[in-house]
Design an enzyme around this catalytic site. Structure first.
Site, PDB file in Angstrom:
ATOM      1  CB  VAL A 150      -0.976   0.011   1.204  1.00 19.46           C
ATOM      2  CG1 VAL A 150      -1.859   1.242   1.170  1.00 19.46           C
ATOM      3  CG2 VAL A 150      -1.836  -1.241   1.192  1.00 19.46           C
ATOM      4  CB  CYS A 151       3.962   2.140   1.868  1.00 18.26           C
ATOM      5  SG  CYS A 151       3.352   1.743   3.504  1.00 18.26           S
ATOM      6  CB  SER A 152       5.032   0.393  -2.978  1.00 17.08           C
ATOM      7  OG  SER A 152       5.955  -0.084  -2.018  1.00 17.08           O
TER       8      SER A 152
END
Lengths: 196, 172
Positions: A84-86
């Site tokens: 999700v962060c990426s």
């Protein structure tokens, strides 16, 4: 063409081709996590706690240096190399101009160390905003904002700090989900409106 | 050919649900008429398309490869507009809100309608698990369901555009 000029050209061509085909296949999927695992300790209207953190690009960034100049979007993400962060920060890179039109800049923050963040952001094709490491003392800034989780990562959280240094928007988001971009734009637009 | 007849209702549903974001916004900036579809949401339903082939492009606003592939998407759209004006392209914002989907379309001046698929239900119907994904759908007869005849995942290069065009131009 001189050979000496041809070789850098080949390197340049190679790097362009590589960057077009590189994908983030090395991500670690932590699975479904507890949506929020901390208690935010700052409130809208308060002065945002100041901090100085090292950046991936070298040097340090101090939050209060933006005072009187630009609104600041603090985007905390839990960890490098996770799905999700990426799939969050490249979107903020894409709308740098739109944020700029609203007098805002993004500061990305994680509790990872600088070398890890360097490798990760390079794999994403680079980001056009400062990425800050809240690694040592571990998660000190995240803790000050009340978003350090029990496993040592931070929440997926957005804070908008206005030009006076006051917190104007807080979204400690479900860690498993990406915050909708329109919420951020709405917050920034309301700052514009309140300034007029 | 993998039959996706069951997906047809999903397409119909999505397109009808997606009328709002598509209205005017989803069409080319300059055109009110695209691939036989008028720039009004009420007319943008798959049964009104005379096409029996469709290209679906699944992208994510936040995906760097999707951003890098934007030029290729427009190259494909231009080529299709020139050679296959009756075949529609539909963009799908995989996991994106309507705002994000529309912003992506505007940022990259995509010349085709794009629909938001925030909860990925539509995308999952096509077994899409990553972006960008490009799918060519075909139906053998006007009354038959769509079947998938080509899929590409990842960066859209010239060779993939060529492959998509070959599948679209293949005689029935």
């Amino acid at each position: 063409m001189k050979p000496i000029g041809f070789i850098p050209l080949l390197f340049l061509l190679g790097s362009v081709l590589f960057s077009e085909t590189t994908e983030m296949d090395s991500l670690y999927d932590p699975g479904e996590l507890k949506p929020v695992d901390s208690r935010v300790s700052v409130r809208i209207g308060e002065m945002a706690p100041d901090f100085t953190l090292p950046t991936v690009g070298g040097g340090e960034v101090k939050l209060s240096d933006f005072r009187g100049k630009q609104h600041v979007i603090l985007s905390f993400v839990p960890a490098a190399w996770t799905p999700v962060c990426s799939a969050q920060w490249p979107g903020y890179s894409l709308v740098k101009d739109e944020f700029g039109e609203l007098d805002a800049v993004v500061l990305g923050i994680t509790v990872d160390n600088v070398p890890t963040l360097h490798a990760w952001t390079e794999a994403m094709g680079g980001l056009n905003f400062p990425v800050l490491s809240d690694f040592f003392p571990h998660g000190a800034v995240s803790k000050r904002y009340g978003i350090l989780r029990s496993d040592g990562t931070s929440e997926r959280a957005l804070f908008v700090v206005d030009k006076e240094g006051r917190l104007r928007f807080i979204d400690v988001h479900d860690i498993n989900l990406r915050p909708p971009l329109e919420d951020l734009f709405r917050a920034l637009e309301s700052l514009q409106e309140s300034n007029h | 050919m993998h039959t996706v007849r069951t997906f047809l209702p999903a397409i119909l549903l999505l397109l009808s649900l997606g009328q709002q974001p598509v209205a005017g916004e989803g069409m080319t900036e300059e055109g009110q008429d695209w691939r036989g579809v008028k720039g009004e949401a009420a007319l943008f339903q798959i049964e009104t398309l005379s096409a029996d082939r469709v290209v679906l492009i699944f992208f994510d606003f936040y995906c760097p490869t999707c951003q890098k592939s934007a030029r290729g998407k427009n190259r494909l759209a231009d080529q299709m507009r020139e050679d296959l004006p009756a075949v529609p392209i539909i963009g799908v914002g995989y996991g994106d809100t309507a705002f994000e989907t529309d912003l992506f379309r505007k940022k990259f001046k995509l010349g085709f309608p794009c629909l938001s698929d925030r909860d990925k239900t539509f995308s999952e119907g096509f077994r899409v698990v990553r972006t960008p994904t490009f799918i060519v759908l075909d139906r053998e007869t006007p009354d038959s369901g769509f079947g998938e005849v080509y899929r590409h995942e990842g960066y859209l290069g010239r060779e993939h555009i060529r492959a998509i065009m070959e599948h679209l131009e293949r005689p029935k």
